[in-house]
Design an enzyme around this catalytic site. Structure first.
Site: not given
Ligand code: NCD
Ligand code: ZN
Length: 375
Positions: A44, A46, A130, A167, A205, A278
């Site tokens: 995971h 970004h 996602k 999420h 997360h 994350d």
């Protein structure tokens, strides 16, 4: 995992991975100065886009062979064309000669076409999809407003073995920010897993004892990622002695008992819990702001940060499973063959890291970690 110095006695114990090894490691103390593990993957991350992508991608590619890359760009990655294009931009942004495989995810919206989604998975463009509940976090305004709207897409995913990254927070304004994960489990996730038991779900997360328990008790199709920050900090880090925006991410860090439950899960040796940083870079200005962005940039020292936790928990013998094996197995992907090393030596973390012409404050800024990634 190989532990140095390589004595027969250690090698034998590292196969059994029993409590015996942990005692032995402690006894070995200063001699235990290197860890060699299979190259890990980040399940995971970004990586952003444009100048920011070009600035941060190498930090992840240096430590990890592959990463599940989040699609919350502006606009988000919602179809095959956007998925392919984003993958190409990531590969183009890699420094010359750096091997790294981005695994692209499709951002689910109320209007996601199940056929397009399935085709994207079957053609290898998307590794997973996602689920962002609408407005739960950064760039999630286009997310799903009601899970009923994607029921057909989810059923299709279950049928073809396409994993769902979640999420896990409700967005209901009535629900306290610190309770949003727990309520998400009750209202959304538990019923979803019951309706579609074949769907592979990665509860991402996780930040609570409730999430740990839910994942432990669920079937083999449910797993979770755990970030370094949720293993290191509780909510005091964000709020005690002044408000500290660099400790703010979503889901927010919770009470100490939750952090301890996460440490227990990560170091338990259960294949249901694996590494997902994350890492979510925002410029210093965007964080130190009257309405600061959520996200912690941990990519530059991610493995060092996790290693500190495993060492403190006396669980270095379980490090490799968490970093390099369980995630790939859950996703049904091959394990990486090459290895990387961490050395036991001081690893000072700078106060800021330059990115896209701006400064980013990394996780552990100004601290010194006890292990150093040496490649
Ligand atoms: C992430 C981001 O900045 O994109 N922020 C965060 O706090 N983790 C989004 C997310 O994963 O929630
Ligand atoms: Zn994220």
């Amino acid at each position: 995992m190989e532990l140095f110095p390589r004595t027969d006695f250690l090698r034998q114990d590292s196969v059994t991975r029993g409590p015996c090894l942990r005692i032995n490691l402690r006894e070995m103390g200063a001699n235990m100065n290197m860890i060699t593990i299979r190259r890990p993957d980040d399940w995971h991350v970004h990586l952003r886009d444009g100048d920011m992508l070009r600035s941060v991608v190498a930090h992840t590619a240096r430590q990890f062979a592959r990463a599940i890359v989040m699609p919350n760009l502006s606009p988000p990655v919602t179809d095959i064309r956007a998925g392919r294009a984003y993958r190409d931009r990531i590969v183009d942004a890699l420094p010359e000669g750096m091997a790294f495989e981005p695994l692209i995810t499709c951002y689910l919206t109320d209007g996601t076409d199940p056929n397009d989604l399935a085709r994207g998975f079957e053609e290898g463009v998307f590794t997973a999809a996602k689920l962002y509940p609408a407005n739960a976090t950064t760039n999630s305004a286009h997310g799903v407003t009601d899970i009923a709207n994607i029921e057909q897409a989810l059923a299709r995913m279950a049928g073809i073995g396409m994993p769902l990254c979640v999420h896990g927070e409700v967005t209901d304004a009535q629900i306290d920010v610190f309770d949003r994960e727990k309520v998400f489990i009750e209202r959304i996730l538990a019923p979803l897993v019951e309706r579609l038991p074949a769907l592979k779900v990665i509860f991402e997360h996780i930040t609570t004892e409730d999430a740990v328990r839910f994942v432990e008790e669920a079937g083999d199709t449910v797993a979770a990622t755990i970030t370094p920050q949720h293993l290191h900090i509780n909510r005091n880090a964000m709020l005690a002695g002044g408000i500290r925006p660099h400790a703010y991410c979503l889901p927010v860090a919770k009470r100490e008992r939750h952090r301890l439950a996460l440490r227990g899960a990560a170091t338990s040796g259960s294949p249901k819990f694996f590494l997902g940083t994350d890492s979510a870079p925002h410029t210093r200005e965007a964080k130190e702001n009257a309405c600061g962005c959520a996200g912690i940039f941990n990519a530059p020292y991610a493995l060092e940060s996790y290693a500190a936790v495993f060492e403190e928990e006396g669980a270095l013998d379980r490090f490799e499973g968490f970093t390099s094996e369980y995630g790939a197995r859950f996703y049904g992907l091959p394990l990486n063959e090459e290895t990387v090393r961490l050395e036991k030596r001081n690893c000072p973390v700078p106060e800021t890291i330059d990115a896209a012409g701006a400064a980013i404050v990394p996780f552990h800024a100004g601290e010194t970690l006890g292990w150093k990634f040496v490649g």
